[in-house]
Design a protein around this motif. Structure first.
Motif, PDB file in Angstrom:
ATOM      1  N   ALA A  56       9.274  55.105  16.195  1.00  0.00           N
ATOM      2  CA  ALA A  56       8.600  54.059  15.430  1.00  0.00           C
ATOM      3  C   ALA A  56       9.514  52.841  15.301  1.00  0.00           C
ATOM      4  CB  ALA A  56       8.201  54.583  14.058  1.00  0.00           C
ATOM      5  N   ARG A  57      10.789  53.081  15.038  1.00  0.00           N
ATOM      6  CA  ARG A  57      11.735  51.972  14.896  1.00  0.00           C
ATOM      7  C   ARG A  57      11.916  51.253  16.233  1.00  0.00           C
ATOM      8  NH1 ARG A  57      15.177  52.323  10.373  1.00  0.00           N
ATOM      9  NH2 ARG A  57      16.996  51.647  11.563  1.00  0.00           N
ATOM     10  N   GLU A  58      11.966  52.009  17.313  1.00  0.00           N
ATOM     11  CA  GLU A  58      12.115  51.403  18.639  1.00  0.00           C
ATOM     12  C   GLU A  58      10.874  50.600  19.017  1.00  0.00           C
ATOM     13  OE1 GLU A  58      12.798  54.833  20.975  1.00  0.00           O
ATOM     14  OE2 GLU A  58      14.892  55.082  20.355  1.00  0.00           O
ATOM     15  N   ALA A  59       9.714  51.012  18.487  1.00  0.00           N
ATOM     16  CA  ALA A  59       8.452  50.342  18.821  1.00  0.00           C
ATOM     17  C   ALA A  59       8.247  49.070  18.025  1.00  0.00           C
ATOM     18  CB  ALA A  59       7.283  51.293  18.595  1.00  0.00           C
ATOM     19  N   GLY A  60       9.137  48.771  17.103  1.00  0.00           N
ATOM     20  CA  GLY A  60       9.029  47.538  16.346  1.00  0.00           C
ATOM     21  C   GLY A  60       8.881  47.722  14.850  1.00  0.00           C
ATOM     22  N   ALA A  61       8.703  48.964  14.393  1.00  0.00           N
ATOM     23  CA  ALA A  61       8.596  49.232  12.959  1.00  0.00           C
ATOM     24  C   ALA A  61      10.002  49.474  12.413  1.00  0.00           C
ATOM     25  CB  ALA A  61       7.692  50.428  12.701  1.00  0.00           C
ATOM     26  N   ALA A  62      10.800  48.422  12.407  1.00  0.00           N
ATOM     27  CA  ALA A  62      12.227  48.555  12.088  1.00  0.00           C
ATOM     28  C   ALA A  62      12.481  49.007  10.659  1.00  0.00           C
ATOM     29  CB  ALA A  62      12.944  47.231  12.348  1.00  0.00           C
ATOM     30  N   GLU A  63      11.509  48.797   9.760  1.00  0.00           N
ATOM     31  CA  GLU A  63      11.736  49.153   8.366  1.00  0.00           C
ATOM     32  C   GLU A  63      11.409  50.609   8.061  1.00  0.00           C
ATOM     33  OE1 GLU A  63       9.637  46.401   5.931  1.00  0.00           O
ATOM     34  OE2 GLU A  63      10.905  44.701   6.466  1.00  0.00           O
ATOM     35  N   VAL A  64      10.874  51.317   9.035  1.00  0.00           N
ATOM     36  CA  VAL A  64      10.639  52.749   8.833  1.00  0.00           C
ATOM     37  C   VAL A  64      11.990  53.440   8.676  1.00  0.00           C
ATOM     38  CG1 VAL A  64       9.845  54.875   9.947  1.00  0.00           C
ATOM     39  CG2 VAL A  64       8.444  52.810  10.062  1.00  0.00           C
ATOM     40  N   PRO A  65      12.162  54.284   7.674  1.00  0.00           N
ATOM     41  CA  PRO A  65      13.456  54.965   7.496  1.00  0.00           C
ATOM     42  C   PRO A  65      13.877  55.727   8.745  1.00  0.00           C
ATOM     43  CG  PRO A  65      12.060  55.275   5.569  1.00  0.00           C
ATOM     44  CD  PRO A  65      11.200  54.629   6.610  1.00  0.00           C
ATOM     45  N   ALA A  66      15.170  55.760   9.001  1.00  0.00           N
ATOM     46  CA  ALA A  66      15.689  56.454  10.176  1.00  0.00           C
ATOM     47  C   ALA A  66      15.663  57.965   9.999  1.00  0.00           C
ATOM     48  CB  ALA A  66      17.110  55.992  10.469  1.00  0.00           C
ATOM     49  N   SER A  67      15.580  58.414   8.773  1.00  0.00           N
ATOM     50  CA  SER A  67      15.520  59.847   8.499  1.00  0.00           C
ATOM     51  C   SER A  67      14.708  60.056   7.233  1.00  0.00           C
ATOM     52  CB  SER A  67      16.922  60.440   8.337  1.00  0.00           C
ATOM     53  OG  SER A  67      17.593  59.827   7.246  1.00  0.00           O
ATOM     54  N   GLY A  68      14.327  61.287   7.010  1.00  0.00           N
ATOM     55  CA  GLY A  68      13.540  61.610   5.824  1.00  0.00           C
ATOM     56  C   GLY A  68      13.895  62.965   5.293  1.00  0.00           C
ATOM     57  N   ARG A  69      13.275  63.330   4.207  1.00  0.00           N
ATOM     58  CA  ARG A  69      13.499  64.640   3.594  1.00  0.00           C
ATOM     59  C   ARG A  69      12.615  65.668   4.314  1.00  0.00           C
ATOM     60  NH1 ARG A  69      12.986  67.302  -1.338  1.00  0.00           N
ATOM     61  NH2 ARG A  69      12.596  69.485  -0.791  1.00  0.00           N
ATOM     62  N   SER A  70      13.236  66.623   4.989  1.00  0.00           N
ATOM     63  CA  SER A  70      12.485  67.675   5.677  1.00  0.00           C
ATOM     64  C   SER A  70      11.756  68.544   4.657  1.00  0.00           C
ATOM     65  CB  SER A  70      13.436  68.537   6.510  1.00  0.00           C
ATOM     66  OG  SER A  70      12.747  69.639   7.067  1.00  0.00           O
ATOM     67  N   ILE A  71      10.464  68.765   4.883  1.00  0.00           N
ATOM     68  CA  ILE A  71       9.699  69.618   3.966  1.00  0.00           C
ATOM     69  C   ILE A  71       9.526  71.022   4.518  1.00  0.00           C
ATOM     70  CG2 ILE A  71       8.467  67.661   2.963  1.00  0.00           C
ATOM     71  CD1 ILE A  71       6.020  68.569   4.653  1.00  0.00           C
ATOM     72  N   ALA A  72       9.771  71.207   5.801  1.00  0.00           N
ATOM     73  CA  ALA A  72       9.605  72.518   6.433  1.00  0.00           C
ATOM     74  C   ALA A  72      10.217  72.444   7.822  1.00  0.00           C
ATOM     75  CB  ALA A  72       8.131  72.896   6.520  1.00  0.00           C
ATOM     76  N   SER A  73      10.402  73.591   8.438  1.00  0.00           N
ATOM     77  CA  SER A  73      10.886  73.621   9.818  1.00  0.00           C
ATOM     78  C   SER A  73      10.105  74.656  10.603  1.00  0.00           C
ATOM     79  CB  SER A  73      12.388  73.947   9.877  1.00  0.00           C
ATOM     80  OG  SER A  73      12.641  75.283   9.474  1.00  0.00           O
ATOM     81  N   SER A  74      10.100  74.477  11.919  1.00  0.00           N
ATOM     82  CA  SER A  74       9.470  75.449  12.806  1.00  0.00           C
ATOM     83  C   SER A  74      10.217  75.446  14.128  1.00  0.00           C
ATOM     84  CB  SER A  74       7.993  75.109  13.040  1.00  0.00           C
ATOM     85  OG  SER A  74       7.342  76.168  13.714  1.00  0.00           O
ATOM     86  N   PRO A  75      10.806  76.576  14.527  1.00  0.00           N
ATOM     87  CA  PRO A  75      11.545  76.620  15.791  1.00  0.00           C
ATOM     88  C   PRO A  75      10.616  76.357  16.973  1.00  0.00           C
ATOM     89  CG  PRO A  75      12.022  78.551  14.428  1.00  0.00           C
ATOM     90  CD  PRO A  75      10.852  77.855  13.806  1.00  0.00           C
ATOM     91  N   VAL A  76      11.158  75.726  18.005  1.00  0.00           N
ATOM     92  CA  VAL A  76      10.431  75.576  19.261  1.00  0.00           C
ATOM     93  C   VAL A  76      10.714  76.802  20.110  1.00  0.00           C
ATOM     94  CG1 VAL A  76      10.271  74.241  21.407  1.00  0.00           C
ATOM     95  CG2 VAL A  76      10.395  73.068  19.194  1.00  0.00           C
ATOM     96  N   VAL A  77       9.670  77.430  20.593  1.00  0.00           N
ATOM     97  CA  VAL A  77       9.778  78.706  21.306  1.00  0.00           C
ATOM     98  C   VAL A  77       9.006  78.626  22.617  1.00  0.00           C
ATOM     99  CG1 VAL A  77       9.977  79.974  19.140  1.00  0.00           C
ATOM    100  CG2 VAL A  77       7.723  79.695  20.205  1.00  0.00           C
ATOM    101  N   LEU A  78       9.239  79.610  23.478  1.00  0.00           N
ATOM    102  CA  LEU A  78       8.374  79.821  24.631  1.00  0.00           C
ATOM    103  C   LEU A  78       7.368  80.891  24.257  1.00  0.00           C
ATOM    104  CD1 LEU A  78      10.583  79.859  27.875  1.00  0.00           C
ATOM    105  CD2 LEU A  78       8.698  78.311  27.339  1.00  0.00           C
ATOM    106  N   ALA A  79       6.109  80.608  24.422  1.00  0.00           N
ATOM    107  CA  ALA A  79       5.060  81.572  24.096  1.00  0.00           C
ATOM    108  C   ALA A  79       4.613  82.281  25.366  1.00  0.00           C
ATOM    109  CB  ALA A  79       3.882  80.860  23.441  1.00  0.00           C
TER     110      ALA A  79
END
Length: 551
Positions: free
Chosen positions: A115-138
């Motif tokens: 988003a920041r690279e696309a021109g939305a420079a004011e979007v925060p560079a990071s945020g508070r993670s609310i959850a996680s999910s590992p990337v797996v091979l199914a």
């Protein structure tokens, strides 16, 4: 396909429907729902908090919003949760609207960067993670069984192993989907122990490339670019998606194969610049509700883990997923992400190359560490490199020294032709027969200029147009043009709208690093050098990776 046969077409084609149904069962609402949570008595100045969330998290956030208790004071009012594809959200953030969102919850911090690279420079560079999910091979359970599951824990190497294994692995488009980016890092990790990791990674990416699907993981099972007779046996997705899919599948579920270095989806919660004090208070109230016991139960029901990777539900009886806590791998820095994306882009982009190979007398020097000549090492690198490029890439190979062809310092060895044709005509054997000229000098400047002029005349759009020069020394042709003349003419030929990069690969103790850097920089290219000719393969692969790798 042998014992690792693909799962039936009908089963994989049901995946989009089954996964969607599982989502509805778990979440209890439809995608894109708009939820109104109205505060009761005492809300003097109600606010409307507009939350845009990725498709994977929108249902559970809607459920949490529905359960918000009545409130008073700052932040009371209502919450609207809308499902939005993250790339579409990026476009909207770059062009703010009157009804813009106050909170964004994409599936990965990577989307904040985009988003920041696309021109939305004011979007925060990071945020508070609310959850996680590992990337797996199914994998389909039947396929997993042929690989030794459940008696042993499967790895990505088991699935991505030899090309002749019979397994057909799909790929999420890394240009659109963070799952695809995570899969690239996991795939790269599987070949790090190979004698030639660069070549092994290129070969692996080439196998995955035809099976790329743009869109959500639920779309795997449809291969518009592949033969109708070929079906997927595995694909990268999230643990969350596997759990949702398995909700009502009984004996026909999917087995998740984990990779420690695959960056997990971290679902960052960010308050956007357009939010006022009231919306920020409402966002804080909503975030507290997500962290509360009811919110965690909703996340558990939806198949998520905590931001730190703690399993929110005991799934030890389900051998298809891992129940233990798993510290999530973070998305690497932007430059490292760009590198693997460039490698992937290069795999999917055909090239047009002019390759110059130094055959001056110094190439006959024997390297003590290997007992082999520089010419032997260079020939071997050229042979291996031929298979790094797409079959549709066009390549011409020339050798250079001094007066190889009359007064010319260069001579064509392989005429311009697609790599597939070159291999069919025995190009590897031709490259293997190249010999150094015992008394030849290094006619670098004239040869580079001639190759670059040809590349300019033959430039093709939609391809990676390159001139690659492999040399062990500096220009020694006193009868040719000067360096100043070469730089002037290269500068005149260079055209940013029709780019042709000059890639210099210098090996050996006699290389003039400054000379090679100056020549390549004139075209926007780059030089890669090492005093050890035994490392020519490493230098070659590093150079290709820098310029979008493996074209």
């Amino acid at each position: 396909m042998g014992r690792h046969s693909a799962v039936p077409v009908r089963r994989l084609r049901r995946l989009p429907v089954l996964l969607t149904a599982a989502v509805l069962v778990v979440a209890g609402i439809s995608w894109g729902a708009v939820v109104f949570v109205r505060a009761r008595n005492g809300c003097a100045e109600p606010v409307t908090l507009r939350v845009v969330a990725a498709e994977e998290t929108a249902p559970v956030l809607t459920r949490i919003a529905q359960a918000l208790p009545p409130g008073t004071g700052p932040g009371c009012g209502r919450v609207e949760v809308q499902s939005r594809d993250s790339l579409r959200a990026v476009e909207e953030l770059a062009l703010p609207q009157d009804d813009a969102a106050h909170v964004w919850v994409p599936e990965s911090t990577l989307m904040l960067r985009r988003a920041r690279e696309a021109g939305a420079a004011e979007v925060p560079a990071s945020g508070r993670s609310i959850a996680s999910s590992p990337v797996v091979l199914a994998l389909d359970e039947q396929t997993a069984t042929t690989l030794g599951w459940p008696a042993r824990t499967l790895t990505w190497s088991d699935v991505l192993g030899p090309a002749d294994s019979g397994l057909r692995v799909g790929m999420a488009d890394p240009a659109r989907d963070p799952v695809g980016v995570a899969a690239l890092f996991a795939a790269r990790d599987t070949v790090k122990g190979q004698p030639d990791p660069g070549a092994a990674f290129a070969e692996l990416l080439r196998r995955l490339s035809p099976n790329t699907v743009a869109g959500a993981p639920e779309l795997f099972g449809r291969l518009p670019s592949a033969s109708q007779q070929e079906t997927l046996t595995a694909f990268p997705t999230t643990e969350n998606s596997v759990l949702r899919h398995n909700v009502d599948q009984g004996g026909h579920g999917l087995v998740a194969v984990y990779a420690p270095l695959a960056p997990a989806l971290d679902h960052p919660f960010v308050v956007l610049p357009g939010a006022g004090p009231g919306e920020r208070a409402a966002a804080d109230r909503f975030l507290r509700a997500i962290d509360a016991p009811e919110g965690l139960r909703a996340l558990a029901d939806a198949g998520f883990r905590t931001p730190g990777g703690k399993a929110l539900r005991d799934r030890s009886q389900d051998g298809r997923v891992v129940s233990r806590d798993m510290q999530p791998a973070m998305m690497p820095p932007a430059d490292e992400v760009d590198l693997v994306l460039n490698q992937w882009a290069g795999i999917n982009l055909s090239s047009r190359l002019q390759v110059l190979i130094d055959v001056s007398g110094s190439m006959n020097a024997v390297e003590p560490a290997t007992g082999r000549t520089r010419m032997e090492l260079t020939r071997e690198a050229a042979q291996r490199a031929l298979r790094l490029f797409r079959p549709t890439s066009d390549i011409r190979v020339l050798t250079f020294s001094t007066k190889l062809d009359g007064d010319k310092d260069y001579r064509e060895v392989l005429p311009m032709a697609p790599v597939s044709d070159q291999l069919a005509r025995g190009a590897e054997a031709t490259l293997g027969s190249i010999q150094a000229t015992p008394d030849g000098q290094t006619g670098l400047y004239d040869s580079v200029l001639a190759a670059y002029r040809t590349a300019r005349a033959e430039w093709e759009p939609g391809r990676l147009n390159l001139v690659v020069v492999m040399t062990d020394g500096r220009n020694e042709d006193s009868q040719g043009i000067s360096r100043a003349d070469l730089l002037t003419q290269l500068g005149a030929l260079a055209d940013p709208k029709r780019p042709i990069q000059l890639l210099g690969i210098g090996v050996g103790p006699d290389i003039d690093v400054a000379e090679l850097q100056e020549i390549t920089a004139a075209t926007g290219g780059q030089a890669f050098t090492t005093p050890d000719p035994g490392k020519i393969n490493e230098v070659f692969y590093a150079a290709l990776s820098k310029l979008a790798c493996c074209g």
